[in-house]
Design a protein around this motif. Structure first.
Motif, mmCIF file in Angstrom:
data_model
loop_
_atom_site.group_PDB
_atom_site.id
_atom_site.type_symbol
_atom_site.label_atom_id
_atom_site.label_comp_id
_atom_site.label_asym_id
_atom_site.label_seq_id
_atom_site.Cartn_x
_atom_site.Cartn_y
_atom_site.Cartn_z
ATOM 1 N N SER A 1 6.623 13.325 -1.776
ATOM 2 C CA SER A 1 6.864 12.143 -0.945
ATOM 3 C C SER A 1 5.630 11.249 -0.883
ATOM 4 C CB SER A 1 7.276 12.554 0.476
ATOM 5 O OG SER A 1 6.193 13.161 1.154
ATOM 6 N N MET A 2 5.863 10.016 -0.403
ATOM 7 C CA MET A 2 4.797 9.059 -0.198
ATOM 8 C C MET A 2 5.262 8.048 0.839
ATOM 9 S SD MET A 2 1.670 8.469 -1.449
ATOM 10 C CE MET A 2 1.706 9.236 -3.077
ATOM 11 N N VAL A 3 4.352 7.620 1.703
ATOM 12 C CA VAL A 3 4.643 6.543 2.646
ATOM 13 C C VAL A 3 4.231 5.224 2.005
ATOM 14 C CG1 VAL A 3 4.043 5.516 4.883
ATOM 15 C CG2 VAL A 3 4.413 7.989 4.694
ATOM 16 N N LEU A 4 5.152 4.257 2.011
ATOM 17 C CA LEU A 4 4.857 2.918 1.509
ATOM 18 C C LEU A 4 4.611 1.977 2.685
ATOM 19 C CD1 LEU A 4 7.594 2.590 -1.266
ATOM 20 C CD2 LEU A 4 5.328 3.655 -1.413
ATOM 21 N N TRP A 5 3.934 0.884 2.424
ATOM 22 C CA TRP A 5 3.615 -0.066 3.503
ATOM 23 C C TRP A 5 3.630 -1.500 2.984
ATOM 24 C CZ3 TRP A 5 0.094 -3.948 3.726
ATOM 25 C CH2 TRP A 5 -0.077 -4.581 4.966
ATOM 26 N N ALA B 1 0.841 -1.188 0.000
ATOM 27 C CA ALA B 1 0.000 0.000 0.000
ATOM 28 C C ALA B 1 0.878 1.241 0.000
ATOM 29 C CB ALA B 1 -0.936 0.012 1.214
ATOM 30 N N SER B 2 0.292 2.342 -0.423
ATOM 31 C CA SER B 2 0.936 3.654 -0.335
ATOM 32 C C SER B 2 -0.067 4.638 0.249
ATOM 33 C CB SER B 2 1.417 4.132 -1.709
ATOM 34 O OG SER B 2 0.311 4.330 -2.582
ATOM 35 N N GLY B 3 0.445 5.704 0.851
ATOM 36 C CA GLY B 3 -0.459 6.681 1.449
ATOM 37 C C GLY B 3 0.273 7.907 1.947
ATOM 38 N N LEU C 1 -1.675 0.231 8.102
ATOM 39 C CA LEU C 1 -2.064 1.227 7.108
ATOM 40 C C LEU C 1 -0.879 2.107 6.740
ATOM 41 C CD1 LEU C 1 -5.559 2.035 8.542
ATOM 42 C CD2 LEU C 1 -5.110 1.183 6.250
ATOM 43 N N PRO C 2 -0.878 2.674 5.535
ATOM 44 C CA PRO C 2 0.253 3.505 5.077
ATOM 45 C C PRO C 2 0.160 4.922 5.608
ATOM 46 C CG PRO C 2 -1.364 3.332 3.327
ATOM 47 C CD PRO C 2 -1.875 2.475 4.458
ATOM 48 N N VAL C 3 0.233 5.036 6.937
ATOM 49 C CA VAL C 3 0.106 6.335 7.597
ATOM 50 C C VAL C 3 1.474 6.783 8.098
ATOM 51 C CG1 VAL C 3 -2.310 6.069 8.216
ATOM 52 C CG2 VAL C 3 -0.551 5.141 9.727
ATOM 53 N N ASP C 4 1.572 8.073 8.353
ATOM 54 C CA ASP C 4 2.839 8.639 8.813
ATOM 55 C C ASP C 4 3.040 8.350 10.289
ATOM 56 O OD1 ASP C 4 5.227 9.925 8.423
ATOM 57 O OD2 ASP C 4 4.349 11.722 7.539
ATOM 58 N N GLY D 1 15.664 1.780 -0.938
ATOM 59 C CA GLY D 1 16.054 1.860 0.460
ATOM 60 C C GLY D 1 15.843 0.539 1.170
ATOM 61 N N HIS D 2 16.009 0.600 2.477
ATOM 62 C CA HIS D 2 16.031 -0.595 3.321
ATOM 63 C C HIS D 2 15.343 -0.254 4.635
ATOM 64 C CE1 HIS D 2 17.723 -4.410 4.739
ATOM 65 N NE2 HIS D 2 18.075 -3.793 5.867
ATOM 66 N N ALA D 3 14.528 -1.175 5.142
ATOM 67 C CA ALA D 3 13.881 -1.006 6.448
ATOM 68 C C ALA D 3 13.913 -2.339 7.174
ATOM 69 C CB ALA D 3 12.443 -0.517 6.283
ATOM 70 N N LEU D 4 13.737 -2.287 8.477
ATOM 71 C CA LEU D 4 13.716 -3.505 9.275
ATOM 72 C C LEU D 4 12.281 -3.843 9.673
ATOM 73 C CD1 LEU D 4 16.756 -3.417 11.731
ATOM 74 C CD2 LEU D 4 16.489 -4.698 9.601
ATOM 75 N N ALA D 5 11.855 -5.059 9.325
ATOM 76 C CA ALA D 5 10.573 -5.585 9.779
ATOM 77 C C ALA D 5 10.794 -6.201 11.155
ATOM 78 C CB ALA D 5 10.048 -6.619 8.796
ATOM 79 N N GLN D 6 10.129 -5.624 12.168
ATOM 80 C CA GLN D 6 10.408 -5.986 13.557
ATOM 81 C C GLN D 6 9.160 -6.532 14.242
ATOM 82 O OE1 GLN D 6 13.098 -2.443 15.075
ATOM 83 N NE2 GLN D 6 11.700 -1.731 13.479
ATOM 84 N N PRO D 7 9.335 -7.488 15.143
ATOM 85 C CA PRO D 7 8.160 -8.057 15.821
ATOM 86 C C PRO D 7 7.383 -7.027 16.624
ATOM 87 C CG PRO D 7 10.200 -8.782 16.871
ATOM 88 C CD PRO D 7 10.586 -8.117 15.598
ATOM 89 N N GLU D 8 8.061 -5.966 17.107
ATOM 90 C CA GLU D 8 7.367 -4.940 17.875
ATOM 91 C C GLU D 8 6.289 -4.225 17.060
ATOM 92 O OE1 GLU D 8 11.670 -5.044 19.396
ATOM 93 O OE2 GLU D 8 10.603 -5.219 17.475
ATOM 94 N N LEU D 9 6.428 -4.239 15.727
ATOM 95 C CA LEU D 9 5.462 -3.595 14.834
ATOM 96 C C LEU D 9 4.833 -4.604 13.883
ATOM 97 C CD1 LEU D 9 7.389 -0.293 14.030
ATOM 98 C CD2 LEU D 9 5.276 -0.517 15.370
ATOM 99 N N ALA D 10 4.679 -5.849 14.339
ATOM 100 C CA ALA D 10 4.029 -6.906 13.549
ATOM 101 C C ALA D 10 4.769 -7.169 12.244
ATOM 102 C CB ALA D 10 2.570 -6.554 13.264
ATOM 103 N N HIS D 11 6.066 -6.889 12.202
ATOM 104 C CA HIS D 11 6.886 -7.049 10.995
ATOM 105 C C HIS D 11 6.343 -6.229 9.822
ATOM 106 C CE1 HIS D 11 8.235 -10.629 13.315
ATOM 107 N NE2 HIS D 11 9.402 -10.259 12.824
ATOM 108 N N ALA D 12 5.737 -5.073 10.167
ATOM 109 C CA ALA D 12 5.323 -4.115 9.144
ATOM 110 C C ALA D 12 6.394 -3.053 8.996
ATOM 111 C CB ALA D 12 4.003 -3.456 9.530
#
Length: 514
Positions: A58-62, A50-52, A288-291, A102-113
């Motif tokens: 700019s755009m936030v991706l999810w 998703a994007s939002g 959701l693709p929120v800031d 780019g690169h991001a870390l999927a972490q259990p604290e955020l449900a790997h989102a």
């Protein structure tokens, strides 16, 4: 309703929502060298992309890593480790011209989102994006950035949907909305998920079955994650998210039916309910693709946001649930001029945005209906008439105000009057209420609530079938199109039919049926 949860201190609730800054930052952007375990094998992107939070640059991706989205523990089949996720943005669907990565870390604290925010983009430009983790590559999504601040685009079209009770029917509306040719954005106007337990009594979506863990009312973080996963497992919802950027507000079912601020409508004590609000708001952010502003600190967060589509339209997204005063106990209480739906801070914010708007159109998204219907509809703005009058006064000073709302599972179009009690009062805007995607099943054109609405001459449309709404804005006029489908319970094959189409000329707050 009672709860067996232990007593929770305010400190515990705040700690629950208050992630460390480093954890949050790594879910948005991380160096390639950031420590992460090798991703699990298999398909990791089963909940789509998703994007939002659209902007001109700019755009936030999810996305969320979930090889087993409906795993009973709510963790999506992921181990409790960190995993690296790569993302790319290109100007072509084949990704021959990648402009950002780019690169991001999927972490259990955020449900790997992950929520990477892509910056440095060109205004009014089409882009494609995708994610990679291990040997798995996501579906390709696309978005168009907003026009620059000084531009006046020829047209901007939004889809509006609400009330996605997955168990009540198929998401046929999403299938058709995702296929609309001219679509720039989708607005989710509340009740993205429902908290009720799914049982034989309410599972009207035919051809599916759910495991026993779905039969209980959602209360814990893991249960909210599982309910979002169930909702987002729908292929038509995934296609809609991949098709265009999304913005979202919430109503009540993202937490609990009819809750008000920090109070449960079903008798939960405040400490226990604060915990429930905290985990529900956390799951909203995770899916959701929120800031980053939408990530709660305990039971407190801020989803109020807005954006401009050049000089054509200003959008203001309201939170009509978190800051409102309690449901009135008496008529005197209902009429109290100090009562608020938005809270003082948010009320000042939207007043300033409307007063200072340079745009031709001013679009306000509300989680509940603004139009006056009957005095006993106290969960809507009817329960907060003084607050509504203040907002209507602001609208009267502004230009071409359009309110988008949902909640009631009906398609309704109304003209907003400065004084609903005075038939000669001038119009100060219009309200377009989208019906539900699936909530309440197939529905019918008319029902027992119809007389409450149709008694008013400012109500121009009322229909109780499922569907969606599109709103197309140009410098000269707004065209609002209500689309319905005749059934959602049996399958997702119902054709789209235009229920009604209205034209609103710029400078005239009227609904002219086309």
């Amino acid at each position: 309703m009672t709860s067996t949860s232990p007593a929770l201190s305010r400190r515990h609730v705040l700690q629950l929502g208050g992630l460390g800054a480093a954890t949050l930052a790594l879910g948005i952007s991380a160096p390639e060298t950031a420590g992460a375990a090798p991703p699990p094998s298999g398909e990791l992107f089963r909940l789509g992309v998703a994007s939002g939070t659209p902007r001109p640059d700019s755009m936030v991706l999810w996305t969320r890593l979930a090889p087993e989205p409906l795993a009973p523990d709510g963790h999506g089949g992921m181990p409790t480790e960190r995993f690296g996720v790569h993302w790319e943005v290109a100007t072509d669907e084949a990704f021959g011209h990648v402009v950002r990565r780019g690169h991001a870390l999927a972490q259990p604290e955020l449900a790997h989102a992950v929520h990477p925010k892509v910056t440095g983009l060109r205004p009014a430009t089409d882009y494609f994006y995708r994610f990679r983790a291990g040997g798995s590559t996501s579906a390709v999504g696309r978005f168009r950035t907003l026009p620059s601040a000084r531009a006046t685009p020829d047209r901007f079209t939004v889809g509006v949907v609400s009330c996605q009770a997955w168990y009540h029917g198929h998401f046929t509306a999403h299938r058709h909305l995702a296929a609309e040719q001219d679509l720039d954005l989708v607005v989710f106007a509340g009740d993205y998920v429902y908290e009720y337990g799914i049982t034989a009594a309410n599972l009207w979506r035919q051809g599916v079955a759910v495991d026993p863990e779905h039969a209980v009312e959602v209360q814990t973080l893991e249960q909210y994650r599982l309910r979002y996963a169930l909702t987002k497992s729908d292929a038509h919802l995934q296609a809609l998210h991949a098709r265009v950027p999304a913005v979202a507000i919430w109503d009540d079912h993202e937490v609990q039916n009819d809750y008000v601020g920090g109070s449960s409508a079903y008798g939960l004590d405040d400490a226990t309910f604060a915990h429930r609000v905290a985990v529900a708001y956390r799951a909203f952010y995770e899916h959701l693709p929120v800031d980053v502003e939408a990530l709660p600190t305990g039971p407190d967060t801020d989803i109020t946001t807005g954006f401009d589509v050049g000089r054509l339209a200003r959008f203001s997204l309201l939170d009509t649930r978190q800051h409102r005063d309690p449901v009135p106990a008496t008529e005197e209480d209902r009429l109290d001029p100090a009562r608020t739906m938005l809270g003082a801070r948010q009320e000042r914010w939207v007043t300033r945005r409307l007063d200072e708007s340079p745009a031709t159109w001013n679009v306000v998204a509300s989680g509940v209906v603004l139009t006056a219907v009957t005095d006993d509809r106290t969960d809507q703005w009817d329960g907060y008439p003084a607050a509504r009058d203040r907002l209507l006064e602001t609208m009267a000073r502004s230009r071409n105000v359009v309110v988008l709302s949902g909640d009631i599972h009906h398609a309704v179009a109304t003209e907003l009057r400065a004084d609903f009690a005075d038939p000669a009062s001038e119009n100060v805007g219009v309200e377009l209420i989208c019906t539900s995607v699936a909530s309440d099943g197939d529905g019918a054109p008319l029902d027992d609530y119809a007389p409450d609405w149709l008694q008013h001459d400012y109500v121009k449309l009322y229909d109780g079938r499922r569907g969606y709404l599109t709103v197309s804005l140009t410098p000269e006029q707004m065209t609002s199109t209500f689309v319905h489908v005749d059934w959602v319970e049996a399958d997702d094959a119902a054709p789209r039919e235009v229920l009604a189409r209205f034209v609103t000329p710029a400078g005239r707050s009227r609904l002219v049926q086309a």
